[in-house]
Design an enzyme around this catalytic site. Structure first.
Site, PDB file in Angstrom:
ATOM      1  N   ARG A 173      24.002 -34.553 -32.789  1.00 24.54           N
ATOM      2  CA  ARG A 173      24.241 -35.825 -33.484  1.00 24.54           C
ATOM      3  C   ARG A 173      23.142 -36.140 -34.495  1.00 24.54           C
ATOM      4  NH1 ARG A 173      26.549 -39.433 -28.384  1.00 24.54           N
ATOM      5  NH2 ARG A 173      28.716 -38.782 -28.590  1.00 24.54           N
ATOM      6  N   GLY A 176      35.353 -41.364 -27.314  1.00 24.79           N
ATOM      7  CA  GLY A 176      36.225 -42.521 -27.146  1.00 24.79           C
ATOM      8  C   GLY A 176      36.959 -42.897 -28.417  1.00 24.79           C
TER       9      GLY A 176
END
Length: 397
Positions: free
Chosen positions: A41, A374
């Site tokens: 990330r 998500g």
């Protein structure tokens, strides 16, 4: 999806000398000693930061890390390890700034990392007072954090409401483009793979996709529930018998459109859930009462592989078997390699899916690998993500 893009602002010369606030997703795993164990990330956030620096902006970057308590900062909440890694990747010092909501000192050509934004009181509930203070810090707000795009928080939604300019960073823009290509304007046939332990956690995704896709491949415990719906025995396999009606409805909805949910014709069984449990391939009609289905069988895998190789677009969420155990990994490996060999545009997301992609070394052969778990699932459900919604509103304003 019409949103303002940071890249376009840079190309138009509108970023030079401006204060740029980048909401990145730097929520990386840390060891007990506070060391970063996986930095994907952080590396993914670098292009946006470099783009802003090269354009001559004064750059502020923030992110959440872990699950801190608002107003109660603890040492383990600190982005200090991230600042150190960003300094290495950018080849320059990235100063970490605490207590930054009321003002930040940063000059054009400089970059600072603003301490964990979820420590700020009002962040989670998107309090206007906090959002307005953050917006006052910058001339341009850039959301480059797809992993948090499904949350309407202060640093992902509120600041975008009040900032002078609100736009999508390159990482978020790439997600928008991939999602649009896969779901809004797909090349047909469109095939989705939805796998996981429970139908209940992905029921809305299955229902949403059943009206869009040409083929819906189910795997894991979800496939076992669909096997029950097809009248097959599954022994003591993980399933949700109370959702057989919903599974039947998905099959019927697909069939009515001339689409299909391919039901496994053979499966790989074991008597216990263990890595060293002996694996037995059986026809789906021959599963014993004490069997656990832990993977699709080779005939099923071959049928599905052929469908994937002939697809125009593939959406992949979840391995089709217990791929962590080598004896029950062949189905997922066959699916993964078929996707890699297919000429289809493919988009994949979800933690276990990314682990499977890494295990079989097919990163370069997947069209787009989504960075948000998500958020990716909510897109598959057909939901409009809050971060997308506010950026669209600002683009039209």
């Amino acid at each position: 999806m019409k949103v303002l893009r940071f890249k376009d602002l840079v190309n138009e010369g509108r970023v030079t000398g401006q204060r740029v606030f980048i909401r990145a997703d730097l929520n990386v795993p840390l060891s007990a000693a506070g060391e970063i164990t996986e930095d994907t990330r952080i590396r993914a956030s670098v292009p946006c930061i470099e783009m802003a620096l090269q354009a001559g902006a004064a750059v502020m970057v923030t992110s959440h890390l872990g699950r801190p308590t608002e107003g109660a900062f603890k040492p383990e909440d600190s982005l200090a390890p991230v600042a150190a890694r960003l300094s290495e990747l950018l080849g320059r010092e990235v100063k970490l700034v605490a207590n930054w909501v009321d003002g930040v000192d940063v000059a054009p050509g400089q970059v600072v990392l603003l301490e964990n934004c979820r420590v700020n009181v009002g962040e989670k509930k998107n309090k206007p007072e906090l959002a307005q203070k953050m917006a006052a810090l910058c001339d341009i707000y850039v959301n480059d954090a797809f992993g948090t795009a499904h949350r309407a928080e202060g640093s992902t939604y509120g600041i975008a409401e009040y900032a002078k300019v609100a736009c999508a960073g390159p990482l978020l823009a790439a997600e928008i483009d991939a999602i649009t290509q896969a779901l809004a304007n797909p090349k047909r046939p469109l095939i989705a793979i939805v796998a996981g332990s429970k139908v209940s956690t992905k029921l809305t995704i299955l229902q949403s996709l059943s009206s869009k896709v040409d083929g819906l491949i189910v795997g894991g415990g979800i496939a076992n529930t669909f096997l029950l719906a097809a009248g097959q025995k599954i022994g003591k396999s993980l399933a949700e018998p109370d959702l057989v009606g919903e599974a039947t409805a998905v099959i019927a909805a697909m069939k009515a459109r001339g689409a299909e949910v391919p039901i496994p014709v053979d499966v790989v069984c074991a008597k216990t859930f263990a890595a060293d449990a002996p694996a037995t391939v059986k026809a789906a009609s021959e599963v014993a009462d004490d069997d656990l289905i832990l993977d699709i069988g080779p005939k099923t895998a071959a049928i599905l592989a052929d469908k994937l190789k002939a697809a125009g677009t593939i959406v992949w969420n979840g391995p089709v078997g217990v791929f962590e155990f080598e004896a029950f990994a062949h189905g997922t490996e066959t699916i993964a390699r078929a996707i890699a060999q297919s000429s289809a545009f493919s988009i994949a997301g979800g933690g276990d899916t990314l682990a499977a992609i890494a295990k079989y070394g097919i990163e370069q052969d997947v069209g787009y690998i989504s960075t948000g778990g998500g958020a990716f699932l909510e897109v598959l459900e057909g939901k409009t993500l809050p971060a997308f919604e506010i950026l669209q509103k600002r683009a039209l304003a």
